[in-house]
Write a protein that holds these residues in place. Structure first.
Motif, PDB file in Angstrom:
ATOM      1  N   TYR A 102       4.795   4.519   3.764  1.00  0.00           N
ATOM      2  CA  TYR A 102       4.176   3.570   2.829  1.00  0.00           C
ATOM      3  C   TYR A 102       4.694   3.795   1.405  1.00  0.00           C
ATOM      4  O   TYR A 102       4.945   2.836   0.670  1.00  0.00           O
ATOM      5  CB  TYR A 102       2.651   3.721   2.877  1.00  0.00           C
ATOM      6  CG  TYR A 102       1.934   2.764   1.957  1.00  0.00           C
ATOM      7  CD1 TYR A 102       1.841   1.412   2.256  1.00  0.00           C
ATOM      8  CD2 TYR A 102       1.353   3.223   0.763  1.00  0.00           C
ATOM      9  CE1 TYR A 102       1.186   0.534   1.406  1.00  0.00           C
ATOM     10  CE2 TYR A 102       0.697   2.346  -0.085  1.00  0.00           C
ATOM     11  CZ  TYR A 102       0.619   1.003   0.247  1.00  0.00           C
ATOM     12  OH  TYR A 102      -0.021   0.135  -0.606  1.00  0.00           O
ATOM     13  N   GLU A 103       4.840   5.093   1.068  1.00  0.00           N
ATOM     14  CA  GLU A 103       5.372   5.393  -0.255  1.00  0.00           C
ATOM     15  C   GLU A 103       6.795   4.836  -0.414  1.00  0.00           C
ATOM     16  O   GLU A 103       7.186   4.368  -1.492  1.00  0.00           O
ATOM     17  CB  GLU A 103       5.400   6.911  -0.476  1.00  0.00           C
ATOM     18  CG  GLU A 103       4.022   7.555  -0.577  1.00  0.00           C
ATOM     19  CD  GLU A 103       3.343   7.237  -1.877  1.00  0.00           C
ATOM     20  OE1 GLU A 103       4.021   6.806  -2.827  1.00  0.00           O
ATOM     21  OE2 GLU A 103       2.106   7.395  -1.939  1.00  0.00           O
ATOM     22  N   ALA A 104       7.567   4.860   0.660  1.00  0.00           N
ATOM     23  CA  ALA A 104       8.951   4.375   0.614  1.00  0.00           C
ATOM     24  C   ALA A 104       9.034   2.866   0.803  1.00  0.00           C
ATOM     25  O   ALA A 104      10.137   2.286   0.747  1.00  0.00           O
ATOM     26  CB  ALA A 104       9.783   5.079   1.683  1.00  0.00           C
ATOM     27  N   ALA A 113      -9.508   6.417   0.769  1.00  0.00           N
ATOM     28  CA  ALA A 113      -9.513   4.958   0.715  1.00  0.00           C
ATOM     29  C   ALA A 113      -9.693   4.464  -0.718  1.00  0.00           C
ATOM     30  O   ALA A 113      -9.102   3.452  -1.121  1.00  0.00           O
ATOM     31  CB  ALA A 113     -10.613   4.409   1.617  1.00  0.00           C
ATOM     32  N   ASP A 114     -10.517   5.189  -1.495  1.00  0.00           N
ATOM     33  CA  ASP A 114     -10.730   4.803  -2.888  1.00  0.00           C
ATOM     34  C   ASP A 114      -9.442   4.976  -3.709  1.00  0.00           C
ATOM     35  O   ASP A 114      -9.101   4.117  -4.537  1.00  0.00           O
ATOM     36  CB  ASP A 114     -11.850   5.649  -3.476  1.00  0.00           C
ATOM     37  CG  ASP A 114     -12.206   5.221  -4.889  1.00  0.00           C
ATOM     38  OD1 ASP A 114     -12.589   4.057  -5.072  1.00  0.00           O
ATOM     39  OD2 ASP A 114     -12.079   6.066  -5.795  1.00  0.00           O
ATOM     40  N   LYS A 115      -8.717   6.055  -3.452  1.00  0.00           N
ATOM     41  CA  LYS A 115      -7.444   6.265  -4.148  1.00  0.00           C
ATOM     42  C   LYS A 115      -6.451   5.158  -3.793  1.00  0.00           C
ATOM     43  O   LYS A 115      -5.738   4.627  -4.659  1.00  0.00           O
ATOM     44  CB  LYS A 115      -6.862   7.627  -3.784  1.00  0.00           C
ATOM     45  CG  LYS A 115      -7.652   8.804  -4.323  1.00  0.00           C
ATOM     46  CD  LYS A 115      -7.028  10.120  -3.874  1.00  0.00           C
ATOM     47  CE  LYS A 115      -7.826  11.306  -4.387  1.00  0.00           C
ATOM     48  NZ  LYS A 115      -7.242  12.602  -3.926  1.00  0.00           N
ATOM     49  N   LEU A 116      -6.401   4.807  -2.518  1.00  0.00           N
ATOM     50  CA  LEU A 116      -5.478   3.764  -2.077  1.00  0.00           C
ATOM     51  C   LEU A 116      -5.856   2.423  -2.682  1.00  0.00           C
ATOM     52  O   LEU A 116      -4.985   1.632  -3.081  1.00  0.00           O
ATOM     53  CB  LEU A 116      -5.489   3.691  -0.550  1.00  0.00           C
ATOM     54  CG  LEU A 116      -4.449   2.765   0.089  1.00  0.00           C
ATOM     55  CD1 LEU A 116      -3.023   3.222  -0.252  1.00  0.00           C
ATOM     56  CD2 LEU A 116      -4.641   2.718   1.597  1.00  0.00           C
ATOM     57  N   LEU A 162      -0.269  10.543  10.364  1.00  0.00           N
ATOM     58  CA  LEU A 162      -0.730  10.102   9.053  1.00  0.00           C
ATOM     59  C   LEU A 162       0.255  10.517   7.964  1.00  0.00           C
ATOM     60  O   LEU A 162       0.527   9.735   7.036  1.00  0.00           O
ATOM     61  CB  LEU A 162      -2.119  10.683   8.763  1.00  0.00           C
ATOM     62  CG  LEU A 162      -2.714  10.356   7.384  1.00  0.00           C
ATOM     63  CD1 LEU A 162      -2.819   8.856   7.177  1.00  0.00           C
ATOM     64  CD2 LEU A 162      -4.073  11.034   7.216  1.00  0.00           C
ATOM     65  N   ASP A 163       0.808  11.717   8.067  1.00  0.00           N
ATOM     66  CA  ASP A 163       1.811  12.156   7.086  1.00  0.00           C
ATOM     67  C   ASP A 163       3.017  11.221   7.080  1.00  0.00           C
ATOM     68  O   ASP A 163       3.519  10.824   6.016  1.00  0.00           O
ATOM     69  CB  ASP A 163       2.248  13.585   7.398  1.00  0.00           C
ATOM     70  CG  ASP A 163       1.159  14.598   7.110  1.00  0.00           C
ATOM     71  OD1 ASP A 163       0.232  14.262   6.343  1.00  0.00           O
ATOM     72  OD2 ASP A 163       1.205  15.715   7.661  1.00  0.00           O
ATOM     73  N   ASP A 209      -0.887  -0.530   8.412  1.00  0.00           N
ATOM     74  CA  ASP A 209      -0.448   0.571   9.279  1.00  0.00           C
ATOM     75  C   ASP A 209      -0.956   1.911   8.755  1.00  0.00           C
ATOM     76  O   ASP A 209      -1.322   2.812   9.537  1.00  0.00           O
ATOM     77  CB  ASP A 209       1.076   0.592   9.370  1.00  0.00           C
ATOM     78  CG  ASP A 209       1.625  -0.653  10.057  1.00  0.00           C
ATOM     79  OD1 ASP A 209       0.932  -1.171  10.961  1.00  0.00           O
ATOM     80  OD2 ASP A 209       2.732  -1.101   9.684  1.00  0.00           O
ATOM     81  N   LEU A 210      -0.967   2.050   7.429  1.00  0.00           N
ATOM     82  CA  LEU A 210      -1.472   3.299   6.845  1.00  0.00           C
ATOM     83  C   LEU A 210      -2.959   3.464   7.136  1.00  0.00           C
ATOM     84  O   LEU A 210      -3.415   4.571   7.472  1.00  0.00           O
ATOM     85  CB  LEU A 210      -1.219   3.291   5.334  1.00  0.00           C
ATOM     86  CG  LEU A 210      -1.748   4.504   4.561  1.00  0.00           C
ATOM     87  CD1 LEU A 210      -1.124   5.794   5.094  1.00  0.00           C
ATOM     88  CD2 LEU A 210      -1.475   4.351   3.074  1.00  0.00           C
TER      89      LEU A 210
END
Length: 449
Positions: free
Chosen positions: A401-403, A160-163, A394-395, A410-411
């Motif tokens: 999300y990356e795309a 979550a911190d990275k996001l 999740l993958d 949703d992520l």
């Protein structure tokens, strides 16, 4: 200097204790040695041991001695009807012994009954130790479970911190709207809360375990991290295979069986009241007499006065012995003995019913442990499948999300689902482990991790 050395050693011992991480075996051993309930039952066992020693010593004769001193003053009449002063002093001493000769084996039966009571108290002590050991094992696994959940929450917090950091950068450059940053920030706050809750639950479990161990310094108490297999095996035992072993090795069953024998022995003791009691006795004694009015002890057959002898002379002349044999034969005591026998037989039936209750309790506990083991194993397998599916979801969510084909909301949902699935796996795993430990315990396998 000496006081300083003692203080230093005490401080070192305290630090070593506070830094110690306890294993399950150490926790169990400490509890069964220091728990107050165990200590109280140990005193009960010692009390029964003393009762057995008392019962065995009833075979020995009772010996007692007494000394009597009497002084008499005032007027009195002699055998001729003459009134005169009767001031005198008398002394007597004797030693006597008596021993039970016959009472239809009451002493032997009482010893046998007390021996059964001693055995039962030992089994009671073992049951208390077993109950405490199971409580320790359950709470120990609870600490390990909460630690694993804490690790899962920390991993989710890291993601979550990275996001959040990424959303902050993309929002600042205008690539994503502020709602993305707000959702990432909210997700980060939720994960921080989850980590704090998991840490509190871990500390609460440690506190509960320290209280079971009755440790005053609970803040410095800690346990070892035990590596567990990531894949668990299905239960190998069934209730049918274990219950007979449980009947043989569980102390509550043995205690109930022993108390039946004790009740039967008490009935035999009660029946001895129908029989005569024969007692033998023996004794030796002597006496001394001194008139305070005259120096004469009396007159002889010719009317001549008899001068009193000295203390030791009288003790020697008056020395005597006695032997006796007495029998107390019961004839009628209002039927109380017969009622006491009936009451003893009722107590036998109560003891037999208690045994059946204990067997029923053990049977139900074994069956419940078997049911829990099988159910928890199925729940564990289902949780593993759910975790696998959540990981896959999740993958996909991360790639989408990356795309840019899905939202950060949703992520976060996918990540929450995966974290919940991991928690469910951990919960199912430790539930299964405890049910298996309980099942092994009834099978006679010591507690260990």
């Amino acid at each position: 200097m000496k006081r300083f050395a003692v203080l230093t050693l005490s401080l070192i011992s305290f630090v070593a204790f506070s830094q110690k991480k306890w294993s399950l075996e150490e926790c169990v051993n400490y509890a069964v040695e220091n728990n107050l309930q165990v200590i109280q039952n140990q005193y009960s066992k010692k009390s029964q041991d003393n009762s057995l020693q008392i019962a065995k010593r009833e075979y020995l004769p009772s010996v007692s001695g007494n000394i009597n001193n009497n002084a008499t003053f005032g007027q009195g009449r002699d055998i001729f009807g003459n009134s005169n002063r009767n001031d005198n002093f008398s002394n007597s001493a004797n030693v006597g012994a008596d021993i039970l000769v016959f009472n239809n084996g009451r002493l032997e039966k009482n010893i046998r009954k007390t021996e059964y009571d001693v055995q039962a108290s030992q089994f009671d002590l073992e049951r208390v130790k077993n109950d405490i050991s199971l409580q320790i094992a359950q709470q120990y696994l609870s600490v390990l479970l909460n630690r694993e959940i804490t690790k899962i929450s920390e991993s989710a917090l890291e993601n979550a911190d990275k996001l959040y950091k990424r959303a902050k950068i993309t929002t600042e450059v205008g690539t994503t709207p502020k709602t993305v940053l707000a959702e990432a920030e909210a997700a980060l706050a939720r994960e921080k809360q989850n980590v704090k809750t998991a840490e509190i639950n871990t500390n609460r479990s440690l506190f509960s375990l320290a209280m079971l161990l009755q440790l005053s310094d609970y803040k410095n108490f800690d346990i070892q991290d035990v590596p567990l297999n990531s894949v668990l095996d299905a239960p190998l035992y069934s209730a049918e295979n274990i219950v007979n072993q449980a009947y043989e090795n569980q102390p509550q069953i043995k205690a109930a069986e022993t108390r039946i024998k004790s009740a039967e022995a008490q009935t035999e003791i009660t029946k001895t009241a129908f029989w005569p009691t024969v007692t033998a006795n023996a004794g030796i004694g002597t006496s001394y007499f001194n008139s305070l009015v005259t120096n004469y002890a009396g007159v002889d057959i010719n009317g001549n006065p008899i001068k009193e002898s000295g203390f030791f002379k009288q003790y020697k002349d008056n020395f005597g012995q006695q032997l006796g044999l007495s029998a107390n034969i019961p004839i009628f005591n209002k039927g109380i003995t017969r009622l006491n026998v009936e009451q003893s037989k009722i107590n036998e039936e109560i003891a037999k019913t208690t045994l059946q209750q204990q067997k029923q309790e053990v049977l139900q506990n074994v069956q419940k442990a078997q049911f829990d083991a099988e159910s928890n194993y199925e729940a564990y397998l289902a949780a593993m499948e759910a975790e696998k599916s959540s990981r896959l979801a999740l993958d996909f969510a991360e790639k989408s999300y990356e795309a840019g084909r899905t939202t950060i909301y949703d992520l976060n949902v996918a990540r929450n689902n995966y974290a919940n699935a991991q928690g469910s796996v951990a919960q199912a795993k430790y539930n299964y482990l405890f049910s298996m430990k309980l099942l092994n315990f009834y099978a006679g396998i010591p507690l260990s991790l």
